[in-house]
Scaffold this active site. Structure first.
Site, PDB file in Angstrom:
ATOM      1  N   CYS A  78      -1.709  -0.333   0.222  1.00 51.56           N
ATOM      2  CA  CYS A  78      -0.828   0.435  -0.654  1.00 51.56           C
ATOM      3  C   CYS A  78       0.498   0.771   0.044  1.00 51.56           C
ATOM      4  O   CYS A  78       1.317  -0.132   0.219  1.00 51.56           O
ATOM      5  CB  CYS A  78      -1.569   1.663  -1.179  1.00 51.56           C
ATOM      6  SG  CYS A  78      -0.866   2.254  -2.715  1.00 51.56           S
ATOM      7  N   ARG A 105       7.474  -0.567  -6.233  1.00 51.08           N
ATOM      8  CA  ARG A 105       6.663   0.625  -5.988  1.00 51.08           C
ATOM      9  C   ARG A 105       6.252   1.275  -7.308  1.00 51.08           C
ATOM     10  O   ARG A 105       6.968   1.168  -8.304  1.00 51.08           O
ATOM     11  CB  ARG A 105       7.445   1.632  -5.148  1.00 51.08           C
ATOM     12  CG  ARG A 105       7.752   1.123  -3.754  1.00 51.08           C
ATOM     13  CD  ARG A 105       8.602   2.109  -2.980  1.00 51.08           C
ATOM     14  NE  ARG A 105       7.918   3.378  -2.808  1.00 51.08           N
ATOM     15  CZ  ARG A 105       8.559   4.516  -2.547  1.00 51.08           C
ATOM     16  NH1 ARG A 105       9.876   4.549  -2.438  1.00 51.08           N
ATOM     17  NH2 ARG A 105       7.874   5.639  -2.409  1.00 51.08           N
ATOM     18  N   HIS A 169      -7.017   0.500  -2.469  1.00 53.05           N
ATOM     19  CA  HIS A 169      -7.541   1.252  -1.319  1.00 53.05           C
ATOM     20  C   HIS A 169      -8.995   0.893  -1.024  1.00 53.05           C
ATOM     21  O   HIS A 169      -9.894   1.655  -1.395  1.00 53.05           O
ATOM     22  CB  HIS A 169      -7.470   2.752  -1.628  1.00 53.05           C
ATOM     23  CG  HIS A 169      -6.089   3.305  -1.618  1.00 53.05           C
ATOM     24  ND1 HIS A 169      -5.498   3.774  -0.470  1.00 53.05           N
ATOM     25  CD2 HIS A 169      -5.180   3.455  -2.611  1.00 53.05           C
ATOM     26  CE1 HIS A 169      -4.273   4.200  -0.757  1.00 53.05           C
ATOM     27  NE2 HIS A 169      -4.054   4.018  -2.047  1.00 53.05           N
ATOM     28  N   GLU A 171     -10.639   1.285   1.550  1.00 53.63           N
ATOM     29  CA  GLU A 171     -11.236   2.280   2.450  1.00 53.63           C
ATOM     30  C   GLU A 171     -11.858   3.453   1.699  1.00 53.63           C
ATOM     31  O   GLU A 171     -12.701   4.153   2.244  1.00 53.63           O
ATOM     32  CB  GLU A 171     -10.181   2.788   3.454  1.00 53.63           C
ATOM     33  CG  GLU A 171      -9.088   3.700   2.899  1.00 53.63           C
ATOM     34  CD  GLU A 171      -7.997   2.987   2.108  1.00 53.63           C
ATOM     35  OE1 GLU A 171      -8.114   1.756   1.879  1.00 53.63           O
ATOM     36  OE2 GLU A 171      -7.045   3.661   1.687  1.00 53.63           O
TER      37      GLU A 171
HETATM   38  N1  GLN Z   1       3.404   5.339  -4.203  1.00 47.40           N
HETATM   39  C1  GLN Z   1       3.289   5.269  -2.761  1.00 47.40           C
HETATM   40  C2  GLN Z   1       4.537   4.656  -2.150  1.00 47.40           C
HETATM   41  O1  GLN Z   1       5.367   4.191  -2.840  1.00 47.40           O
HETATM   42  C3  GLN Z   1       2.073   4.466  -2.358  1.00 47.40           C
HETATM   43  C4  GLN Z   1       0.815   5.162  -2.846  1.00 47.40           C
HETATM   44  C5  GLN Z   1      -0.394   4.894  -2.023  1.00 47.40           C
HETATM   45  O2  GLN Z   1      -0.333   4.521  -0.847  1.00 47.40           O
HETATM   46  N2  GLN Z   1      -1.524   5.170  -2.638  1.00 47.40           N
HETATM   47  O3  GLN Z   1       4.675   4.649  -0.968  1.00 47.40           O
END
Ligand code: GLN
Length: 185
Positions: A78, A105, A169, A171
């Site tokens: 992410c 993003r 994610h 994890e």
């Molecule tokens: N929205 C976050 C970003 O732009 C990422 C979100 C996440 O790591 N769950 O950095």
């Protein structure tokens, strides 16, 4: 294996816990010297602008580019994917630029900013249950980048040689196959 986990911000504890359960030794990375002697590196989810600013402040940008550029197996999840990437579709932010992709993003919109989905991943026998939290999508991929999974045609898991990156994610639900894939690269 000794697996570095960049511990500036975000869910580095969840990665460290998963790596411990997998039988590895997580090494929290906050200073350049801590990169010495690690066999792989994980960059967690969180807030990519904050991770970038802190990495810059702590003098970690060039050392990270060097170790990853030299072939250290690396996983970004992410915000970690965003930090590894070459660019975003939005305003400029600090990025490592070691992964030849451009990301958008928060790409899934506010109404559905967190969701879960069963994903088919290239090379995995069973689908993966993926958790997306304000997740990016990969907008553009360079020639050396393989797309391993997508949601509605948008890439959410990519691999460029020794670098694996996900919008989701693994994890958080104890999914180990993504970490295993990276550690074996
Ligand atoms: N929205 C976050 C970003 O732009 C990422 C979100 C996440 O790591 N769950 O950095």
């Amino acid at each position: 294996m000794r697996v570095g986990v960049l511990a500036l911000q975000g869910d580095f504890r969840e990665h460290a816990g998963l790596l411990t359960r997998m039988g590895h030794t997580p090494v929290l990375i906050r200073r350049t010297e801590e990169l010495d002697g690690i066999d792989a590196l994980v960059i967690p989810g969180g807030e990519s602008t904050t991770i970038g600013k802190l990495a810059d402040r702590y003098g970690l940008l060039e050392p990270l580019r060097a170790v990853i550029g030299n072939g250290l197996p690396t996983l970004g999840t992410c915000a970690g994917l965003i930090f590894l990437a070459a660019g975003t579709t939005g305003p400029t932010q600090v990025q490592l630029g070691v992964l030849d992709v451009v990301v958008e993003r928060n790409a899934f919109g506010r109404q559905v900013d967190s969701f879960e989905s069963e994903l088919d991943v290239a090379g995995f026998a069973e689908p993966l249950h993926a958790v997306f939290i304000r997740a990016p999508i990969v907008e553009k991929v360079g020639g050396d980048v393989e797309v391993l999974a997508a949601v509605d045609g948008d890439p959410v898991m990519v691999r460029q040689g020794h670098i694996v990156a996900t919008s989701f994610h693994p994890e958080l639900l104890g999914e180990t196959r993504v970490h295993e894939l990276m550690l074996g690269s």
